[in-house]
Design a protein around this motif. Structure first.
Motif, PDB file in Angstrom:
ATOM      1  N   VAL A  74       0.862  -1.176   0.000  1.00 33.88           N
ATOM      2  CA  VAL A  74       0.000   0.000   0.000  1.00 33.88           C
ATOM      3  C   VAL A  74       0.902   1.231   0.000  1.00 33.88           C
ATOM      4  O   VAL A  74       1.732   1.390   0.887  1.00 33.88           O
ATOM      5  N   ILE A  75       0.752   2.102  -0.988  1.00 35.73           N
ATOM      6  CA  ILE A  75       1.683   3.218  -1.107  1.00 35.73           C
ATOM      7  C   ILE A  75       0.984   4.571  -1.033  1.00 35.73           C
ATOM      8  O   ILE A  75       1.583   5.600  -1.326  1.00 35.73           O
ATOM      9  N   GLY A  76      -0.271   4.593  -0.606  1.00 37.14           N
ATOM     10  CA  GLY A  76      -0.957   5.861  -0.444  1.00 37.14           C
ATOM     11  C   GLY A  76      -2.448   5.709  -0.601  1.00 37.14           C
ATOM     12  O   GLY A  76      -2.984   4.609  -0.707  1.00 37.14           O
ATOM     13  N   GLY A  77      -3.142   6.845  -0.598  1.00 39.22           N
ATOM     14  CA  GLY A  77      -4.582   6.833  -0.765  1.00 39.22           C
ATOM     15  C   GLY A  77      -5.298   7.445   0.419  1.00 39.22           C
ATOM     16  O   GLY A  77      -4.719   8.188   1.212  1.00 39.22           O
ATOM     17  N   THR A  78      -6.576   7.119   0.566  1.00 39.25           N
ATOM     18  CA  THR A  78      -7.392   7.714   1.613  1.00 39.25           C
ATOM     19  C   THR A  78      -7.483   6.840   2.854  1.00 39.25           C
ATOM     20  O   THR A  78      -8.095   7.235   3.835  1.00 39.25           O
ATOM     21  N   VAL A  79      -6.903   5.658   2.826  1.00 36.03           N
ATOM     22  CA  VAL A  79      -6.996   4.728   3.943  1.00 36.03           C
ATOM     23  C   VAL A  79      -5.670   4.708   4.689  1.00 36.03           C
ATOM     24  O   VAL A  79      -4.619   4.445   4.106  1.00 36.03           O
ATOM     25  N   ARG A  80      -5.692   4.970   5.971  1.00 37.20           N
ATOM     26  CA  ARG A  80      -4.456   5.015   6.741  1.00 37.20           C
ATOM     27  C   ARG A  80      -3.891   3.625   6.981  1.00 37.20           C
ATOM     28  O   ARG A  80      -2.693   3.409   6.906  1.00 37.20           O
ATOM     29  N   LEU A  81      -4.740   2.667   7.306  1.00 43.17           N
ATOM     30  CA  LEU A  81      -4.273   1.322   7.620  1.00 43.17           C
ATOM     31  C   LEU A  81      -4.650   0.375   6.489  1.00 43.17           C
ATOM     32  O   LEU A  81      -5.733   0.486   5.914  1.00 43.17           O
TER      33      LEU A  81
END
Length: 379
Positions: A74-81
């Motif tokens: 996971v390298i980014g986006g709107t989800v922290r976890l």
């Protein structure tokens, strides 16, 4: 040689993969990630640009999704976890589109290099300008448009179109054709905008936007991703070790010593070409000091489940592989798509036949790990 002379003679092509290097004095190849700085050149350290506290030194979190057999970053986006419940493109099978409580996985158009990934203008990315700083540093910005889509006939025919952003840092007077993303050092990629579009291309602003994880394409472990080495064995030990595999005989390697990974038609690997039949037989019974067997060390290689085809057939096969990856939202170039497909189908190497057009030999072997190879100690 003076610093000025060394700068004037800076390499124009990458000695790892052969692609042209950008203007200026690049330290690494944006295509393969290899170091291209002349070995006798001492350069001042670059002034680091501080990255967000949560990203420096922290590996990208990984999840296991349904379209690959490896953990994906996971390298980014709107989800922290990270969540393993994220839905990749092509795998949503409900009639209605996903709601705001659903997590979708979007894939950035990246290529695996040592220590991370790289993105290039013209290969999914475009340049969005630069920001110069008074101390001579510059930040180059890039963006890519990607889409999430449901399985055929599902999700109301909607597609989620998103633009993601990335950055690269440089010094005054230098340009960037792309960037290198290091999972342990770089800030996460950002989601700049997203919108639902209908099958006719019209924007549907009233439909709620789901949560989004930006994913790196599945990174298939290959040569430099392993802490492997090539052991040395006597001729009898090496012959016994290779038994049970589908690659008999002695081989030369095309890579430099110590064996380094190459970019091959099937992705990162080590290419080996067979020693001639007569030479191989003589080598087993006559010491090398009596007859000159030719330049180059000899190796044995053991592949248990290689993919076997002629080189021309692979050119056709890779078109189908890329289409299969594209149907799962991964618009990958040929090499990363090949790595993904071969891993997904459980192949541990490749054997090309009728390979004269590229390798000037009938047969070549491509290994995916150094531990699949042993160096034969010659008497």
């Amino acid at each position: 040689m003076s610093d000025e002379a060394q700068l004037a003679n800076w390499p124009k092509f990458c000695h790892h993969c052969g692609v042209p290097l950008p203007l200026g004095h690049p330290r690494f190849c944006i295509e393969c990630g290899g170091d291209v700085t002349p070995h006798d050149m001492v350069l001042p350290a670059l002034v680091p640009v501080p990255s967000p506290p949560h990203s420096k030194g922290q590996p990208a979190p990984t999840v296991r999704l349904g379209n690959a057999g490896v953990e994906q970053s996971v390298i980014g986006g709107t989800v922290r976890l990270p969540t393993s419940g994220a839905i990749p493109p092509g795998l949503w099978v409900l009639d209605e589109p996903p709601g705001s409580d659903v997590v979708l996985a979007l894939y950035a158009p990246l290529r695996a290099v040592t220590g991370g990934w790289s993105g290039l203008i013209g290969k999914g990315w475009r340049a969005d300008g630069r920001q110069d700083h008074p101390d001579g540093r510059a930040i180059f910005r890039f963006s890519a448009t990607v889409e999430w889509f449901p399985a055929a006939g599902c999700g109301g025919g909607l597609r989620l179109r998103a633009r993601i952003g990335a950055e690269s840092r440089g010094r005054e007077g230098r340009e960037r054709r792309g960037f290198r993303y290091l999972a342990h050092d770089d800030a996460p990629m950002t989601l700049q905008e997203s919108v639902w579009v209908g099958s006719d291309g019209t924007v549907r602003p009233a439909i709620p936007i789901p949560q989004i994880q930006i994913m790196a394409p599945p990174r298939i472990p290959r040569v430099s991703d392993y802490d492997d080495h090539v052991p040395s064995m006597s001729e009898s030990e090496a012959e016994l070790w290779a038994k049970g595999g589908q690659t008999t005989g002695l081989y030369y390697v095309n890579a430099t010593i110590p064996l380094s990974q190459e970019h091959t038609p099937v992705g990162r690997g080590i290419t080996l070409t067979p020693v001639g039949m007569i030479e191989s037989r003589l080598h087993g019974v006559i010491p090398s000091g009596i007859i000159n067997f030719g330049a180059g060390e000899r190796y044995r290689v053991r592949l248990l489940r290689p993919y076997i085809c002629d080189l021309a057939a692979w050119t056709r096969q890779i078109t189908q592989i890329r289409a299969e990856a594209h149907n799962l939202g991964m618009a990958m170039e040929s090499e990363p798509a090949a790595e993904w497909w071969l891993d997904r189908n459980g192949y541990d190497g490749v054997i090309f036949t009728r390979a004269q057009s590229r390798y000037r030999t009938e047969r070549v072997v491509i290994a995916f790990r150094r531990s699949q190879i042993v160096h034969v100690i010659r008497k």
